[in-house]
Design an enzyme around this catalytic site. Structure first.
Site, PDB file in Angstrom:
ATOM      1  N   MET A  92      11.074  25.127   2.937  1.00  0.00           N
ATOM      2  CA  MET A  92      10.280  24.324   2.010  1.00  0.00           C
ATOM      3  C   MET A  92      11.172  23.603   0.998  1.00  0.00           C
ATOM      4  O   MET A  92      10.963  22.439   0.694  1.00  0.00           O
ATOM      5  CB  MET A  92       9.263  25.211   1.286  1.00  0.00           C
ATOM      6  CG  MET A  92       8.234  24.426   0.492  1.00  0.00           C
ATOM      7  SD  MET A  92       7.091  25.462  -0.416  1.00  0.00           S
ATOM      8  CE  MET A  92       6.025  26.051   0.872  1.00  0.00           C
ATOM      9  N   LYS A 106       0.843  -1.206   0.000  1.00  0.00           N
ATOM     10  CA  LYS A 106       0.000   0.000   0.000  1.00  0.00           C
ATOM     11  C   LYS A 106       0.871   1.247   0.000  1.00  0.00           C
ATOM     12  O   LYS A 106       2.060   1.174   0.329  1.00  0.00           O
ATOM     13  CB  LYS A 106      -0.938  -0.029   1.213  1.00  0.00           C
ATOM     14  CG  LYS A 106      -0.226   0.093   2.550  1.00  0.00           C
ATOM     15  CD  LYS A 106      -1.161  -0.267   3.694  1.00  0.00           C
ATOM     16  CE  LYS A 106      -0.453  -0.135   5.021  1.00  0.00           C
ATOM     17  NZ  LYS A 106      -1.128  -0.917   6.080  1.00  0.00           N
ATOM     18  N   TYR A 114      15.146  30.632   8.788  1.00  0.00           N
ATOM     19  CA  TYR A 114      13.901  31.208   9.302  1.00  0.00           C
ATOM     20  C   TYR A 114      13.910  31.287  10.823  1.00  0.00           C
ATOM     21  O   TYR A 114      14.374  30.365  11.498  1.00  0.00           O
ATOM     22  CB  TYR A 114      12.710  30.346   8.876  1.00  0.00           C
ATOM     23  CG  TYR A 114      12.280  30.586   7.449  1.00  0.00           C
ATOM     24  CD1 TYR A 114      11.841  31.845   7.032  1.00  0.00           C
ATOM     25  CD2 TYR A 114      12.314  29.556   6.517  1.00  0.00           C
ATOM     26  CE1 TYR A 114      11.449  32.054   5.722  1.00  0.00           C
ATOM     27  CE2 TYR A 114      11.917  29.767   5.207  1.00  0.00           C
ATOM     28  CZ  TYR A 114      11.488  31.021   4.813  1.00  0.00           C
ATOM     29  OH  TYR A 114      11.100  31.229   3.525  1.00  0.00           O
ATOM     30  N   ARG A 153     -10.897  -0.351  15.136  1.00  0.00           N
ATOM     31  CA  ARG A 153     -10.915   0.419  13.888  1.00  0.00           C
ATOM     32  C   ARG A 153     -11.888  -0.332  12.983  1.00  0.00           C
ATOM     33  O   ARG A 153     -13.029  -0.506  13.361  1.00  0.00           O
ATOM     34  CB  ARG A 153      -9.486   0.508  13.325  1.00  0.00           C
ATOM     35  CG  ARG A 153      -9.259   1.703  12.442  1.00  0.00           C
ATOM     36  CD  ARG A 153      -7.803   1.831  12.026  1.00  0.00           C
ATOM     37  NE  ARG A 153      -7.276   0.595  11.426  1.00  0.00           N
ATOM     38  CZ  ARG A 153      -6.049   0.472  10.919  1.00  0.00           C
ATOM     39  NH1 ARG A 153      -5.228   1.485  10.943  1.00  0.00           N
ATOM     40  NH2 ARG A 153      -5.649  -0.665  10.393  1.00  0.00           N
TER      41      ARG A 153
HETATM   42  C1  LIG Z   1      -0.298  -1.837   6.712  1.00  0.00           C
HETATM   43  C2  LIG Z   1      -0.794  -3.091   7.209  1.00  0.00           C
HETATM   44  C3  LIG Z   1       0.080  -4.122   7.582  1.00  0.00           C
HETATM   45  C4  LIG Z   1       1.578  -3.977   7.539  1.00  0.00           C
HETATM   46  O1  LIG Z   1       2.033  -3.555   8.776  1.00  0.00           O
HETATM   47  P1  LIG Z   1       3.580  -3.438   9.097  1.00  0.00           P
HETATM   48  O2  LIG Z   1       3.598  -2.936  10.471  1.00  0.00           O
HETATM   49  O3  LIG Z   1       4.123  -2.450   8.121  1.00  0.00           O
HETATM   50  O4  LIG Z   1       4.164  -4.772   8.911  1.00  0.00           O
HETATM   51  C5  LIG Z   1      -0.458  -5.329   7.958  1.00  0.00           C
HETATM   52  N1  LIG Z   1      -1.789  -5.506   8.025  1.00  0.00           N
HETATM   53  C6  LIG Z   1      -2.666  -4.529   7.714  1.00  0.00           C
HETATM   54  C7  LIG Z   1      -4.113  -4.795   7.823  1.00  0.00           C
HETATM   55  C8  LIG Z   1      -2.201  -3.286   7.315  1.00  0.00           C
HETATM   56  O5  LIG Z   1      -3.067  -2.331   7.001  1.00  0.00           O
END
Ligand SMILES: *Cc1c(COP(=O)(O)O)cnc(C)c1O
Length: 628
Positions: free
Chosen positions: A308, A37, A260, A135
């Site tokens: 930036m 992802k 800055y 969640r």
């Molecule tokens: C992102 C994600 C992972 C990966 O987690 P890591 O801590 O990066 O290994 C595993 N399971 C789900 C459901 C996730 O959304």
């Protein structure tokens, strides 16, 4: 030395190494799902997916349908799971691309099943159970009653059941409770799921229950430790390195202030450098006056606030540094530069830093110290729903005007075209497919001046109107006006020593879907126009049809070259040049724009065939010159 402002190096070899390290801890019968992802945490989802597949990943995990579609489009065939809850309006795409979704509520499951039924599909799903993170997921307490409803949804294939740890790297007691809750939930239901999974990468050491047969590998596979104890269990190498170039070297006097809000005052006269990278490049704002960068193996403190587009570093310990030299901001050169250690400086998240770094950088993929591919600046793949035919045309036109000198632009257009086609179902763009063109020089005419020549062209395209034009002229200039007309399907440039008439240029066959068309010859402004039509064509307008156009013509012996141009967007090209034995050496030069600039060239006695793969796009202004 590179002259880029910043760039990202992705070491695919290190990624492979990490996977091999982590795989050693999998239990018998377990495989892994590679999390890709957010563009594989900024590492490039496509390249990472390919390596993960080679290393035995059985699944890929993404955040949403757009990420999944992109991988499908790039040719990734492995099962893909969307980890977050999907939306109802995404169901069409989910089914069309054979993507697995996680189920966190019954209503969505019901709608998915209904739509899958309409297309006589079974939708693959993984049921998500919430075991304490609160969640997404179906609640543990409701699972029994919900399960009874879920199994009645006929068009769902419940392929997996999973849960997710809230703190597998930091809270063992809570994680154990989650494992127990998950095990109990599984016991309460009578399932036949192929995959049971709960662990993310940090769970690998202490929270990997044997009843799970899949583990979801994310952050650790990218070479980032999430807990001390991991360092003795396996050796991880950072996969991403973020680099830049020293753009200026200056001196600040004792007592003067820098940047800055004047947050850094020089304790003595100090040599410092300017690096053309700032928080807009993903180098976190909170790193001001905290981080270090490495230059020729020496760590140099970042001084002043992060701007930036710029940062400043103390070069006091680097007396012989010079403008244009390389620096490493994040990566493997020093432990201090590992993502997990940099983010500790500002109590930040290593996940976030990986995702944000290099927004304005090219990415280079390495394996065995060799660059194996790169992705352009505009790599942040997105899917825009308002992407119109019109915009595509503008892009193509502007790129053509630059004659695609730039690889970057070529790549960008290629992606835009694909997006436009596949993501927006905008199929109104007119392009030719299966384009085959052959030119055959048969034998010399009696006067020894010309070759009797046969040409044959076939392609598939959506028919625009109930007729089309074949044009022939004696000069480039005269013929050029036919390039702008949309109703012209074939143009032939006749040598100016040859008269224009049907003895010199004859359509021997012109057909659509096998139906021979009527042809009507006329002469205007020094050009010969042949109008090809048939009463039955009106019914085919708007439909994909197969064109065939064959001619008999003459080609001057003393020309010594023959050019074939592609002036429409075309997918899949094969161009052949067939010639008599007296032409002993024929050379071919192809000028192709598009993703692949180098078509395959096959030479055999009397023939040269130049071709691309069937699915490869070739853009207008491409062409081939055969020289003899
Ligand atoms: C992102 C994600 C992972 C990966 O987690 P890591 O801590 O990066 O290994 C595993 N399971 C789900 C459901 C996730 O959304």
């Amino acid at each position: 030395m590179r002259l880029e402002r910043s760039w990202v190096e992705i070491d695919l070899g290190n990624f492979r190494h990490n996977l091999r390290e982590l795989k050693k801890l999998l239990l018998p019968g377990q495989s892994f799902l590679q999390i890709v992802k957010a563009d594989a945490y900024g590492h490039g989802a496509f390249e990472i997916s390919k390596i993960a597949m080679q290393e035995g990943a059985t699944y890929l995990g993404v955040a949403n349908i757009e990420e999944a579609k992109l991988l499908r489009l790039q040719g990734i065939k492995l099962p893909i799971l969307i980890l977050s809850p999907a939306l109802e309006n995404e169901i069409g795409d989910i089914l069309a691309h054979d993507i697995t979704v996680s189920i966190s509520d019954y209503q969505f499951a019901q709608e998915l099943s209904r739509q899958a039924g309409l297309s006589k599909h079974k939708a693959k799903v993984h049921i998500k159970i919430d075991t304490g993170m609160h969640r997404s997921g179906l609640s543990c307490t409701d699972i029994c009653s919900l399960w009874k409803q879920l199994i009645h949804l006929k068009h769902l294939d419940i392929e997996g059941i999973f849960s997710h740890y809230a703190a597998s790297e930091s809270d063992d007691a809570f994680s154990d409770d989650q494992t127990k809750a998950f095990a109990e939930a599984l016991e309460q239901i009578d399932h036949h799921a192929l995959y049971i999974h709960i662990g993310n990468s940090s769970a690998l050491i202490k929270h990997n229950p044997p009843f799970a047969n899949l583990l979801r590998l994310g952050i650790l596979s990218y070479g980032v430790y999430t807990a001390e104890e991991q360092k003795t269990a396996f050796n991880l190498l950072p996969v991403m390195t973020f680099k830049s170039t020293l753009s200026q070297i200056k001196t600040i006097k004792k007592g003067e202030y820098l940047g800055y809000n004047l947050t850094w005052g020089a304790p003595q006269d100090t040599k410092y450098g300017i690096i053309p990278v700032g928080y807009a490049d993903g180098y976190d704002f909170l790193l001001g006056n905290k981080a270090q960068v490495s230059h020729k193996g020496v760590l140099c403190p970042v001084i002043g606030k992060i701007s930036m587009d710029m940062i400043t570093v103390d070069l006091g310990d680097c007396p012989d540094s010079a403008v244009g030299e390389e620096l490493t901001l994040i990566g493997a050169t020093h432990p201090e530069l590992r993502v997990e250690n940099i983010t500790r400086l500002y109590n930040g998240s290593p996940y976030e830093l990986l995702c944000q770094v290099g927004r304005r950088a090219r990415r280079y993929f390495y394996e065995d110290q060799q660059i194996v591919s790169s992705s352009p600046l505009s790599r942040r793949d997105f899917v825009s729903s308002d992407f119109s035919d019109n915009k595509l045309n503008q892009i193509i036109e502007s790129a053509i005007s630059q004659r695609l000198q730039s690889e970057e632009i070529g790549e960008m257009i290629y992606r835009e075209i694909l997006r436009s086609f596949f993501f927006n179902k905008d199929r109104d763009i007119h392009y030719r497919q299966n384009f085959r063109h052959s030119v055959e020089l048969l034998h010399m005419t009696k006067d020894g001046l010309h070759y009797q020549t046969k040409t044959a062209l076939t392609f598939d395209k959506v028919l625009q109107s109930d007729y089309f034009i074949v044009a022939c002229a004696n000069s480039d200039q005269l013929l050029s006006r036919y390039f702008k007309r949309k109703d012209v399907e074939y143009r032939w440039l006749m040598d100016d020593s040859i008269a224009l008439g049907t003895d010199q240029f004859l359509l021997t066959n012109v057909s659509i879907n096998g139906t021979t068309l009527f042809s009507e010859v006329s002469h205007s402004n020094g050009c010969m126009e042949i109008r090809c039509s048939h009463p039955s064509l009106s019914e085919l307008v708007g439909k994909q049809v197969s064109f065939a156009i064959e001619t008999k013509t003459l080609y001057p012996c003393n020309s010594h070259q023959l050019s074939i141009f592609i002036n429409e967007l075309t997918r899949g090209v094969e161009i052949s040049f067939l010639y008599p034995p007296e032409l002993s050496t024929v050379e071919v030069v192809s000028v192709f724009s598009g993703q692949n600039k180098y078509p395959e060239i096959i030479k055999s006695p009397g023939a040269i065939i130049v071709s691309t793969k069937a699915e490869e796009w070739v853009f207008p202004m491409s062409g081939i010159v055969f020289a003899y």
